[in-house]
Design an enzyme around this catalytic site. Structure first.
Site, PDB file in Angstrom:
ATOM      1  N   LYS A   6       0.846  -1.212   0.000  1.00 14.39           N
ATOM      2  CA  LYS A   6       0.000   0.000   0.000  1.00 14.39           C
ATOM      3  C   LYS A   6       0.876   1.256   0.000  1.00 14.39           C
ATOM      4  CE  LYS A   6      -3.753  -2.473   2.259  1.00 14.39           C
ATOM      5  NZ  LYS A   6      -4.497  -2.789   3.489  1.00 14.39           N
TER       6      LYS A   6
ATOM      7  N   GLN B 130      -4.695  -1.505   9.854  1.00 11.69           N
ATOM      8  CA  GLN B 130      -4.500  -2.816   9.233  1.00 11.69           C
ATOM      9  C   GLN B 130      -5.035  -3.912  10.159  1.00 11.69           C
ATOM     10  OE1 GLN B 130      -3.538  -3.215   6.106  1.00 11.69           O
ATOM     11  NE2 GLN B 130      -3.610  -5.434   6.143  1.00 11.69           N
TER      12      GLN B 130
ATOM     13  N   ASP C 131     -10.940   2.568   3.994  1.00 17.49           N
ATOM     14  CA  ASP C 131     -11.157   1.124   3.873  1.00 17.49           C
ATOM     15  C   ASP C 131     -12.647   0.812   3.699  1.00 17.49           C
ATOM     16  OD1 ASP C 131      -9.133  -0.776   3.750  1.00 17.49           O
ATOM     17  OD2 ASP C 131      -8.652  -0.626   5.890  1.00 17.49           O
TER      18      ASP C 131
HETATM   19  N1  GUN Z   1      -6.523  -7.038   6.338  1.00 18.88           N
HETATM   20  C1  GUN Z   1      -6.837  -7.805   5.280  1.00 18.88           C
HETATM   21  N2  GUN Z   1      -7.395  -7.050   4.304  1.00 18.88           N
HETATM   22  C2  GUN Z   1      -7.463  -5.788   4.771  1.00 18.88           C
HETATM   23  C3  GUN Z   1      -7.935  -4.559   4.224  1.00 18.88           C
HETATM   24  O1  GUN Z   1      -8.461  -4.458   3.113  1.00 18.88           O
HETATM   25  N3  GUN Z   1      -7.795  -3.474   5.022  1.00 18.88           N
HETATM   26  C4  GUN Z   1      -7.246  -3.543   6.264  1.00 18.88           C
HETATM   27  N4  GUN Z   1      -7.166  -2.428   6.991  1.00 18.88           N
HETATM   28  N5  GUN Z   1      -6.808  -4.666   6.797  1.00 18.88           N
HETATM   29  C5  GUN Z   1      -6.919  -5.776   6.054  1.00 18.88           C
END
Ligand code: GUN
Length: 293
Positions: free
Chosen positions: A51, A95, A118
């Site tokens: 990311k 996350q 998100d």
């Molecule tokens: N853990 C697995 N997929 C995601 C996601 O799309 N966003 C976040 N914040 N954590 C995750």
């Protein structure tokens, strides 16, 4: 056909880069995404690094805030509050997964909906369900963009979603059943209490596997000519690899792929599109905040 998420993500990242450059020209600053990470887990490290890398490539500012595994829920809520009220940060993510002493729901609900890129906050999930402008959960929104990129028609199709998680299965089923394009599908959601999952899956024109069980979907789950979207990504032991593991999805790719009209690989399918969706949401958040000020 392989639904290559890297190719599609590259395509979208080029147009996003142009939009970001225009944003910077007008506002004299870059859209800014922050990520909060608690503890150190191999997969989360990989996803967050990807990311941050995408931010750099597309022209966003990014910040990573790391916290010890032992951070209390109250302390983490305090850190979130700092980002909620920091006007220099347009969007942020926490996350997941989080350590078990922290309530994921409490954390998600503490993120200001305007910065919840998100799309996990109940306000965003609710607005999205009503078809109102909202940040849609990044993984399902990335899948929608992938279907669009490859011109996969969903109207009137039977979609079977395996998994009802709040971040993938549930929003995926809402997005595909709503009155839009892609959308207008007839959606069946299967989960751990569903009887005869295989009998339902085999009826799918489009099968979305989001259970988190490695290689759960075998060829007898899949109708000839179906489109298969594999959301799973798990590490399984593999002594032949230097790392000691390899990545597999929820689909037994080798045996399922020959039956499919189209299928996403793992890695390189849904993953890169999730990141593009997150970037798109962040640019939207930044634009909204500039228009309000
Ligand atoms: N853990 C697995 N997929 C995601 C996601 O799309 N966003 C976040 N914040 N954590 C995750």
């Amino acid at each position: 056909m392989i639904l290559d998420g890297k190719i599609a993500a590259n395509f979208f990242s080029e147009s996003l880069s142009k939009e970001v450059a225009e944003f910077e020209r007008v506002h004299k600053l870059k859209p800014h995404l922050a990520a909060l990470m608690v503890g150190k887990s191999g997969p989360s490290e990989t996803y967050v690094a990807a990311k941050m890398e995408a931010c750099k490539k597309i022209g966003f500012q990014s910040s990573l805030f790391r916290f010890e595994e032992s951070i209390s829920e109250e302390e983490l809520l305090g850190e979130i509050e700092k980002l909620n009220s920091d006007p220099s940060i347009h969007g942020f993510i926490v996350q997941l997964p989080l350590p078990s002493h922290i309530s994921v729901d409490r954390i998600i609900e503490s993120v200001k909906p305007e910065k919840d890129v998100d799309g996990f906050h109940p306000i965003n999930l609710g607005k999205m369900a009503k078809g109102q402008p909202a940040f849609a959960s990044a993984t399902p929104w990335g899948i929608i963009k992938l279907l669009k990129y490859y011109n996969i028609d969903t109207e009137g199709k039977h979609v079977v979603v395996l998994g009802r998680s709040q971040i993938v299965g549930l929003p995926m089923s809402l997005l595909l059943s709503r009155n839009s394009n892609p959308g207008n599908a007839t959606v069946t959601i299967c989960h751990s209490k569903t009887k005869n999952i295989k009998d339902l899956a085999i009826q799918a024109d489009i099968l979305v596997a989001a259970l988190g069980i490695p290689e759960f979907v075998t060829s007898d789950f899949v109708k000839q000519g179906a489109v298969v979207i594999d959301v799973g990504i798990s590490r399984i032991k593999d002594e032949t690899k230097k790392s000691g593991f390899r990545l597999v999805g929820d689909v037994d790719y080798m045996n399922v792929a020959p039956k499919c009209a189209a299928i996403t690989p793992v890695p390189g399918g849904v993953g890169p599109m999730t990141i593009i969706a997150l970037m798109e949401n962040t640019l939207m958040a930044a634009k909204n905040q500039m228009n309000r000020n």
